[in-house]
Design an enzyme around this catalytic site. Sequence first.
Site, PDB file in Angstrom:
ATOM      1  N   MET A   1       1.215  -1.437   0.225  1.00  0.00           N
ATOM      2  CA  MET A   1       0.022  -0.024  -0.608  1.00  0.00           C
ATOM      3  C   MET A   1       1.018   1.511  -0.104  1.00  0.00           C
ATOM      4  SD  MET A   1      -2.569  -1.214   0.293  1.00  0.00           S
ATOM      5  CE  MET A   1      -3.943  -0.200   0.978  1.00  0.00           C
ATOM      6  N   CYS A   2       1.310   1.589  -1.066  1.00  0.00           N
ATOM      7  CA  CYS A   2       2.060   2.965  -1.053  1.00  0.00           C
ATOM      8  C   CYS A   2       3.225   3.550  -1.145  1.00  0.00           C
ATOM      9  CB  CYS A   2       1.312   4.177  -0.256  1.00  0.00           C
ATOM     10  SG  CYS A   2      -0.420   4.176   0.004  1.00  0.00           S
ATOM     11  N   ARG A   3       4.112   3.877  -1.302  1.00  0.00           N
ATOM     12  CA  ARG A   3       5.272   4.165  -1.709  1.00  0.00           C
ATOM     13  C   ARG A   3       5.481   5.997  -1.318  1.00  0.00           C
ATOM     14  NH1 ARG A   3       7.831  -0.168  -0.771  1.00  0.00           N
ATOM     15  NH2 ARG A   3       5.900  -0.300   0.919  1.00  0.00           N
TER      16      ARG A   3
ATOM     17  N   ASN B   1       0.744   1.458  -7.176  1.00  0.00           N
ATOM     18  CA  ASN B   1       0.357   2.480  -7.269  1.00  0.00           C
ATOM     19  C   ASN B   1       0.099   3.423  -8.139  1.00  0.00           C
ATOM     20  OD1 ASN B   1       1.711   1.682  -4.011  1.00  0.00           O
ATOM     21  ND2 ASN B   1       3.548   0.796  -5.402  1.00  0.00           N
TER      22      ASN B   1
ATOM     23  N   ASN C   1       1.857   5.342   4.581  1.00  0.00           N
ATOM     24  CA  ASN C   1       2.056   4.608   3.499  1.00  0.00           C
ATOM     25  C   ASN C   1       1.762   2.911   4.669  1.00  0.00           C
ATOM     26  OD1 ASN C   1       2.521   1.706   2.401  1.00  0.00           O
ATOM     27  ND2 ASN C   1       5.465   1.922   2.912  1.00  0.00           N
TER      28      ASN C   1
END
Length: 264
Positions: free
Chosen positions: A1-3, A41, A115
Amino acid sequence: MCRHLAYLGPEEPLGRLLVDPPHALYRQSWAPRRQRHGTVNADGFGVGWYAEGDPAPARYRRAGPIWADLSFADLARVVRSRAVLAAVRDATLAGADAEAAAAPYAADAWLFSHNGAVADWPRSLEPLARTLPAADLLSMEARNDSAFVWALVLARLRAGDPAGQALTDTVLEVAAAAPGSRLNLLLTDGAAVTATAWGDTLWYLTEPGGGTVVVASEPYDDDPRWQEVPDRTLLVASRADVLLTPLKDPSADPAPAPSEERQS
């Protein structure tokens, strides 16, 4: 989930940090190397930066993938800064908040990114919502878990808590209310970077002699100086050094008090 990624150091173009490296945040939007949850993402992105003489950061955020935004390519080439926080987003749940849900979130001199994901959102954090003033809830930028975690952090910052304490107390409070949450938080005021590793990867890079520090979900190149932050750790970094402090998981068995480790 996300960077996400934060940078402190000499003035650099945004592209030098976010686009040019072989595994930059730009590339991590479709080909992250170390992401444990999710694969692409492409649910929005954002970058925040500080201009000389202005304590309030500027932001550029969009709802779509970073690779599809030609305006960002121009900005990344010419905008320069000594302090940057940027993120690419993989949404926890579908929603209609568009770019408002894309990090970094901002208030006063702060930039913030999350994140991860809050387990059983939003039901799990209903008790915590009652601890915030109605004005804080009504002024949330988006109706997602990251925006709510930011509201909890910001309330502590505005009450006078140091950044490290604000992140630590928020992570432990959310983890106790929603076990299994992933809470990698990233916060900067342009002078220091504070972050937590809680359920996903976190790395940092310092230049010889000090003066530069990068804190990121994953390395943007294969420089051997990148150091991985252990899970359940608070990181506080300046241009001079990096301090790592273990965090106590509220669901774990009792253990001796943690010690601190200073890196340079």
